[in-house]
Design a protein around this motif. Structure first.
Motif, PDB file in Angstrom:
ATOM      1  N   ARG A 197      41.166  54.567  33.575  1.00  0.00           N
ATOM      2  CA  ARG A 197      41.896  53.310  33.658  1.00  0.00           C
ATOM      3  C   ARG A 197      40.947  52.203  33.227  1.00  0.00           C
ATOM      4  NH1 ARG A 197      45.633  49.993  35.394  1.00  0.00           N
ATOM      5  NH2 ARG A 197      45.289  48.532  37.087  1.00  0.00           N
ATOM      6  N   LEU A 198      41.450  51.273  32.435  1.00  0.00           N
ATOM      7  CA  LEU A 198      40.640  50.182  31.909  1.00  0.00           C
ATOM      8  C   LEU A 198      41.062  48.860  32.528  1.00  0.00           C
ATOM      9  CD1 LEU A 198      40.705  51.215  28.149  1.00  0.00           C
ATOM     10  CD2 LEU A 198      38.935  51.705  29.842  1.00  0.00           C
ATOM     11  N   LEU A 199      40.079  48.033  32.850  1.00  0.00           N
ATOM     12  CA  LEU A 199      40.342  46.738  33.477  1.00  0.00           C
ATOM     13  C   LEU A 199      39.913  45.606  32.553  1.00  0.00           C
ATOM     14  CD1 LEU A 199      38.851  47.573  36.981  1.00  0.00           C
ATOM     15  CD2 LEU A 199      41.272  47.520  36.362  1.00  0.00           C
ATOM     16  N   SER A 200      40.670  44.527  32.584  1.00  0.00           N
ATOM     17  CA  SER A 200      40.318  43.349  31.790  1.00  0.00           C
ATOM     18  C   SER A 200      39.179  42.597  32.463  1.00  0.00           C
ATOM     19  CB  SER A 200      41.531  42.424  31.661  1.00  0.00           C
ATOM     20  OG  SER A 200      41.861  41.897  32.938  1.00  0.00           O
ATOM     21  N   ILE A 201      38.557  41.716  31.717  1.00  0.00           N
ATOM     22  CA  ILE A 201      37.469  40.902  32.263  1.00  0.00           C
ATOM     23  C   ILE A 201      37.947  40.064  33.456  1.00  0.00           C
ATOM     24  CG2 ILE A 201      35.811  39.054  31.748  1.00  0.00           C
ATOM     25  CD1 ILE A 201      35.152  41.779  30.425  1.00  0.00           C
ATOM     26  N   PRO A 202      39.102  39.383  33.361  1.00  0.00           N
ATOM     27  CA  PRO A 202      39.571  38.622  34.526  1.00  0.00           C
ATOM     28  C   PRO A 202      39.840  39.508  35.751  1.00  0.00           C
ATOM     29  CG  PRO A 202      40.685  37.856  32.562  1.00  0.00           C
ATOM     30  CD  PRO A 202      39.925  39.089  32.171  1.00  0.00           C
ATOM     31  N   ALA A 203      40.320  40.728  35.533  1.00  0.00           N
ATOM     32  CA  ALA A 203      40.579  41.626  36.661  1.00  0.00           C
ATOM     33  C   ALA A 203      39.281  42.045  37.337  1.00  0.00           C
ATOM     34  CB  ALA A 203      41.345  42.862  36.192  1.00  0.00           C
ATOM     35  N   VAL A 204      38.251  42.323  36.545  1.00  0.00           N
ATOM     36  CA  VAL A 204      36.954  42.687  37.109  1.00  0.00           C
ATOM     37  C   VAL A 204      36.338  41.498  37.836  1.00  0.00           C
ATOM     38  CG1 VAL A 204      34.613  43.453  36.549  1.00  0.00           C
ATOM     39  CG2 VAL A 204      36.580  44.513  35.423  1.00  0.00           C
ATOM     40  N   ALA A 205      36.450  40.314  37.234  1.00  0.00           N
ATOM     41  CA  ALA A 205      35.928  39.106  37.877  1.00  0.00           C
ATOM     42  C   ALA A 205      36.615  38.871  39.221  1.00  0.00           C
ATOM     43  CB  ALA A 205      36.116  37.903  36.962  1.00  0.00           C
ATOM     44  N   ALA A 206      37.920  39.073  39.268  1.00  0.00           N
ATOM     45  CA  ALA A 206      38.653  38.896  40.521  1.00  0.00           C
ATOM     46  C   ALA A 206      38.236  39.946  41.549  1.00  0.00           C
ATOM     47  CB  ALA A 206      40.155  38.979  40.262  1.00  0.00           C
ATOM     48  N   ALA A 207      38.042  41.180  41.108  1.00  0.00           N
ATOM     49  CA  ALA A 207      37.641  42.254  42.022  1.00  0.00           C
ATOM     50  C   ALA A 207      36.274  41.981  42.644  1.00  0.00           C
ATOM     51  CB  ALA A 207      37.630  43.592  41.286  1.00  0.00           C
ATOM     52  N   LEU A 208      35.381  41.369  41.866  1.00  0.00           N
ATOM     53  CA  LEU A 208      34.036  41.077  42.357  1.00  0.00           C
ATOM     54  C   LEU A 208      33.907  39.661  42.927  1.00  0.00           C
ATOM     55  CD1 LEU A 208      31.878  42.707  39.538  1.00  0.00           C
ATOM     56  CD2 LEU A 208      32.451  43.651  41.785  1.00  0.00           C
ATOM     57  N   ASP A 209      34.972  38.885  42.832  1.00  0.00           N
ATOM     58  CA  ASP A 209      35.002  37.500  43.302  1.00  0.00           C
ATOM     59  C   ASP A 209      33.899  36.663  42.652  1.00  0.00           C
ATOM     60  OD1 ASP A 209      36.014  35.349  44.721  1.00  0.00           O
ATOM     61  OD2 ASP A 209      34.757  35.737  46.476  1.00  0.00           O
ATOM     62  N   VAL A 210      33.819  36.792  41.314  1.00  0.00           N
ATOM     63  CA  VAL A 210      32.859  36.010  40.524  1.00  0.00           C
ATOM     64  C   VAL A 210      33.588  35.412  39.325  1.00  0.00           C
ATOM     65  CG1 VAL A 210      30.869  37.396  41.220  1.00  0.00           C
ATOM     66  CG2 VAL A 210      32.116  38.007  39.145  1.00  0.00           C
ATOM     67  N   ASP A 211      32.903  34.543  38.617  1.00  0.00           N
ATOM     68  CA  ASP A 211      33.463  33.923  37.423  1.00  0.00           C
ATOM     69  C   ASP A 211      33.426  34.910  36.248  1.00  0.00           C
ATOM     70  OD1 ASP A 211      34.275  31.110  36.375  1.00  0.00           O
ATOM     71  OD2 ASP A 211      32.893  31.901  34.851  1.00  0.00           O
ATOM     72  N   ARG A 212      34.333  34.743  35.297  1.00  0.00           N
ATOM     73  CA  ARG A 212      34.345  35.608  34.109  1.00  0.00           C
ATOM     74  C   ARG A 212      33.013  35.580  33.372  1.00  0.00           C
ATOM     75  NH1 ARG A 212      39.045  33.600  30.471  1.00  0.00           N
ATOM     76  NH2 ARG A 212      37.246  32.339  30.099  1.00  0.00           N
ATOM     77  N   ARG A 213      32.372  34.419  33.337  1.00  0.00           N
ATOM     78  CA  ARG A 213      31.083  34.307  32.646  1.00  0.00           C
ATOM     79  C   ARG A 213      30.031  35.232  33.261  1.00  0.00           C
ATOM     80  NH1 ARG A 213      31.127  27.896  32.897  1.00  0.00           N
ATOM     81  NH2 ARG A 213      31.739  28.584  34.947  1.00  0.00           N
ATOM     82  N   THR A 214      30.116  35.442  34.554  1.00  0.00           N
ATOM     83  CA  THR A 214      29.187  36.354  35.218  1.00  0.00           C
ATOM     84  C   THR A 214      29.398  37.779  34.723  1.00  0.00           C
ATOM     85  OG1 THR A 214      29.173  34.942  37.178  1.00  0.00           O
ATOM     86  CG2 THR A 214      28.434  37.215  37.472  1.00  0.00           C
ATOM     87  N   ILE A 215      30.648  38.163  34.519  1.00  0.00           N
ATOM     88  CA  ILE A 215      30.947  39.503  34.007  1.00  0.00           C
ATOM     89  C   ILE A 215      30.389  39.648  32.598  1.00  0.00           C
ATOM     90  CG2 ILE A 215      32.773  41.152  33.437  1.00  0.00           C
ATOM     91  CD1 ILE A 215      32.358  40.517  36.480  1.00  0.00           C
ATOM     92  N   TYR A 216      30.547  38.622  31.768  1.00  0.00           N
ATOM     93  CA  TYR A 216      29.990  38.676  30.417  1.00  0.00           C
ATOM     94  C   TYR A 216      28.461  38.774  30.447  1.00  0.00           C
ATOM     95  CZ  TYR A 216      34.526  37.841  28.294  1.00  0.00           C
ATOM     96  OH  TYR A 216      35.835  37.955  27.886  1.00  0.00           O
ATOM     97  N   ARG A 217      27.822  38.138  31.429  1.00  0.00           N
ATOM     98  CA  ARG A 217      26.364  38.260  31.554  1.00  0.00           C
ATOM     99  C   ARG A 217      25.971  39.691  31.935  1.00  0.00           C
ATOM    100  NH1 ARG A 217      26.626  32.759  33.491  1.00  0.00           N
ATOM    101  NH2 ARG A 217      26.930  33.464  35.616  1.00  0.00           N
ATOM    102  N   PHE A 218      26.720  40.310  32.843  1.00  0.00           N
ATOM    103  CA  PHE A 218      26.453  41.710  33.205  1.00  0.00           C
ATOM    104  C   PHE A 218      26.613  42.618  31.986  1.00  0.00           C
ATOM    105  CE2 PHE A 218      27.930  40.752  37.786  1.00  0.00           C
ATOM    106  CZ  PHE A 218      26.632  40.521  38.220  1.00  0.00           C
ATOM    107  N   ILE A 219      27.617  42.346  31.180  1.00  0.00           N
ATOM    108  CA  ILE A 219      27.849  43.142  29.963  1.00  0.00           C
ATOM    109  C   ILE A 219      26.689  42.949  28.992  1.00  0.00           C
ATOM    110  CG2 ILE A 219      29.316  43.388  27.928  1.00  0.00           C
ATOM    111  CD1 ILE A 219      31.701  42.620  29.824  1.00  0.00           C
ATOM    112  N   ALA A 220      26.290  41.696  28.764  1.00  0.00           N
ATOM    113  CA  ALA A 220      25.197  41.404  27.833  1.00  0.00           C
ATOM    114  C   ALA A 220      23.880  42.026  28.291  1.00  0.00           C
ATOM    115  CB  ALA A 220      25.038  39.891  27.676  1.00  0.00           C
ATOM    116  N   ALA A 221      23.693  42.135  29.599  1.00  0.00           N
ATOM    117  CA  ALA A 221      22.466  42.723  30.151  1.00  0.00           C
ATOM    118  C   ALA A 221      22.517  44.249  30.142  1.00  0.00           C
ATOM    119  CB  ALA A 221      22.245  42.218  31.574  1.00  0.00           C
ATOM    120  N   GLY A 222      23.667  44.816  29.765  1.00  0.00           N
ATOM    121  CA  GLY A 222      23.798  46.265  29.730  1.00  0.00           C
ATOM    122  C   GLY A 222      24.109  46.887  31.079  1.00  0.00           C
ATOM    123  N   GLU A 223      24.477  46.060  32.045  1.00  0.00           N
ATOM    124  CA  GLU A 223      24.768  46.568  33.383  1.00  0.00           C
ATOM    125  C   GLU A 223      26.204  47.065  33.529  1.00  0.00           C
ATOM    126  OE1 GLU A 223      23.163  44.288  36.682  1.00  0.00           O
ATOM    127  OE2 GLU A 223      22.115  43.045  35.216  1.00  0.00           O
TER     128      GLU A 223
END
Length: 68
Positions: A4-30
């Motif tokens: 199952r695939l989740l969108s960036i906003p869905a992941v941000a909501a699940a972690l209770d963080v901003d979308r930009r934080t998710i993009y930083r995790f992606i850019a860092a390879g996490e």
């Protein structure tokens, strides 16, 4: 069964963080992503639920017990 695939906003909501934080995790390879690009336009990335679960597990810490 496919992951199952989740969108960036869905992941941000699940972690209770901003979308930009998710993009930083992606850019860092996490957080790995699946790129659903359909042409020369903007990419559409999704995060597999298994990757999100692994990310959370890797960052889970035990609460220290204090002796009295």
């Amino acid at each position: 069964m496919p992951a199952r695939l989740l969108s960036i906003p869905a992941v941000a909501a699940a972690l209770d963080v901003d979308r930009r934080t998710i993009y930083r995790f992606i850019a860092a390879g996490e957080l790995p992503v699946v790129d659903l690009r359909t042409g020369s336009g903007r990419s559409r990335v999704r995060i597999p639920t298994t990757a999100l679960e692994e990310f959370i597990s890797a960052r889970t810490v035990a609460v220290p017990t204090y002796r009295r």
